[in-house]
Design a protein around this motif. Structure first.
Motif, PDB file in Angstrom:
ATOM      1  N   VAL A 103     -13.882  -4.488   0.114  1.00 18.54           N
ATOM      2  CA  VAL A 103     -14.170  -3.141  -0.647  1.00 18.54           C
ATOM      3  C   VAL A 103     -13.668  -3.108  -2.109  1.00 18.54           C
ATOM      4  O   VAL A 103     -14.528  -3.186  -2.947  1.00 18.54           O
ATOM      5  N   TYR A 104     -12.396  -3.381  -1.857  1.00 19.87           N
ATOM      6  CA  TYR A 104     -11.536  -3.064  -3.368  1.00 19.87           C
ATOM      7  C   TYR A 104     -11.334  -4.422  -4.072  1.00 19.87           C
ATOM      8  O   TYR A 104     -10.958  -4.425  -4.973  1.00 19.87           O
ATOM      9  N   LEU A 162     -22.659 -10.038  -4.268  1.00 19.35           N
ATOM     10  CA  LEU A 162     -23.954 -10.032  -3.604  1.00 19.35           C
ATOM     11  C   LEU A 162     -25.027 -10.074  -4.339  1.00 19.35           C
ATOM     12  O   LEU A 162     -25.855 -10.615  -4.262  1.00 19.35           O
ATOM     13  N   TRP A 172       0.754  -1.210   0.120  1.00 18.30           N
ATOM     14  CA  TRP A 172      -0.063  -0.143  -0.121  1.00 18.30           C
ATOM     15  C   TRP A 172       0.936   1.390  -0.025  1.00 18.30           C
ATOM     16  O   TRP A 172       0.560   2.333  -0.830  1.00 18.30           O
ATOM     17  N   ILE A 208      -8.508  -3.944   9.393  1.00 22.42           N
ATOM     18  CA  ILE A 208      -8.545  -3.089   7.941  1.00 22.42           C
ATOM     19  C   ILE A 208      -8.038  -3.897   7.045  1.00 22.42           C
ATOM     20  O   ILE A 208      -8.652  -3.561   5.611  1.00 22.42           O
ATOM     21  N   TYR A 219     -10.404  -3.909   3.519  1.00 20.20           N
ATOM     22  CA  TYR A 219      -9.945  -3.356   2.298  1.00 20.20           C
ATOM     23  C   TYR A 219     -10.110  -4.374   1.147  1.00 20.20           C
ATOM     24  O   TYR A 219     -10.518  -4.006   0.053  1.00 20.20           O
ATOM     25  N   LEU A 239     -17.683  -7.861  -2.759  1.00 20.99           N
ATOM     26  CA  LEU A 239     -19.027  -7.264  -2.714  1.00 20.99           C
ATOM     27  C   LEU A 239     -19.887  -7.236  -3.820  1.00 20.99           C
ATOM     28  O   LEU A 239     -21.137  -7.358  -3.958  1.00 20.99           O
ATOM     29  N   TYR A 240     -19.142  -7.303  -5.067  1.00 24.17           N
ATOM     30  CA  TYR A 240     -19.872  -7.504  -6.471  1.00 24.17           C
ATOM     31  C   TYR A 240     -20.533  -8.788  -6.612  1.00 24.17           C
ATOM     32  O   TYR A 240     -21.461  -9.029  -7.426  1.00 24.17           O
TER      33      TYR A 240
END
Lengths: 89, 155
Positions: free
Chosen positions: A71-72, A79, A30, A64, A68, A76-77
């Motif tokens: 989300v990235y 779902l 990161w 964290i 991360y 979650l896509y």
């Protein structure tokens, strides 16, 4: 009889250290992605993040990392693919 | 029961202080990243902007952190966030009976479901029949109003 407890502790600590290594690599990556223009800044920020989020507060660092990735990482896509199975008819 | 003591809470303050520092490091890294993307052609400006950003982060940390978080969430992740809310959060809430999506979108979906049922020859429930009648009345009113408006416009 207590050999199995030794084995469990051995593998648990091995996986724990592997997990910490993954976290450290994630924070280093990161810092490198965001501060590639300055190697000194990269190493300083990576060092600070690894010290606080891997050595001092590994649970916060793990949370964290998981957030991360959720989300990235695109998990979650999935779902919209899974949720219709739980729809009220 | 032990009496409440501030000494039992003080270790938490140490932890909060550490997290505060880590959050500032994250925010500073993001600020530097964006400053570099904008000012990579002018090292002098980049240096001055870095000093200004560091000043704001040290002396006005709360508004700085708040603004950077807002910027990252809504500007960097805006499309991502919109997709997540529309296709992740709204379907999730719909399972629990909470409908937050735009009413027209929800009405269109309901109409599509009813039309599917009619095409497959299934019977509609009472609620669905009443809803369909109400929608047809609404459409008829809307068409009438549009016709009147068109007539007024052309006359």
């Amino acid at each position: 009889m207590l050999g199995i407890i030794d084995d469990i502790v051995f593998w648990a600590s091995t996986f724990w250290f592997l997990w910490l290594f993954v976290l450290a690599y994630f924070f280093y990556q990161w810092a490198r992605d965001h501060l590639a223009f300055s190697p000194i800044l990269t190493m300083s920020v990576a060092g600070i993040l690894i010290y606080y989020l891997v050595f001092q507060y590994p649970i916060a660092g793990g949370a964290i990392f998981i957030l991360y990735m959720l989300v990235y990482g695109g998990l979650l896509y999935l779902l919209p693919l899974v949720l219709p199975f739980f729809k009220k008819r | 029961m032990e009496p409440f003591s501030l000494f039992s809470v003080l270790p938490l303050l140490g932890i909060l202080e550490d997290f505060d520092f880590v959050i500032k490091v994250f925010v500073f890294a993001y600020i530097e990243f964006y400053l570099y993307m904008q000012l990579r052609e002018s090292q002098l400006l980049f240096g001055i902007a870095t000093l200004i950003a560091a000043y704001f982060l040290l002396y006005q940390p709360i508004p700085t952190i708040f603004l950077v978080v807002i910027f990252v969430i809504f500007f960097t992740m805006g499309a991502h966030l919109q997709f997540l809310i529309q296709f992740g959060l709204y379907p999730l809430l719909r399972i629990f009976g909470i409908e937050l999506e735009h009413p027209e979108v929800a009405e269109q979906k309901k109409m599509q479901e009813i039309q599917k049922k009619l095409q497959n020859g299934l019977e509609l429930e009472e609620m669905e029949e009443r809803w369909l009648e109400a929608q047809q009345k609404k459409d008829a009113n809307y068409n009438k109003k549009m016709q009147e408006r068109m007539q007024r416009h052309y006359i």
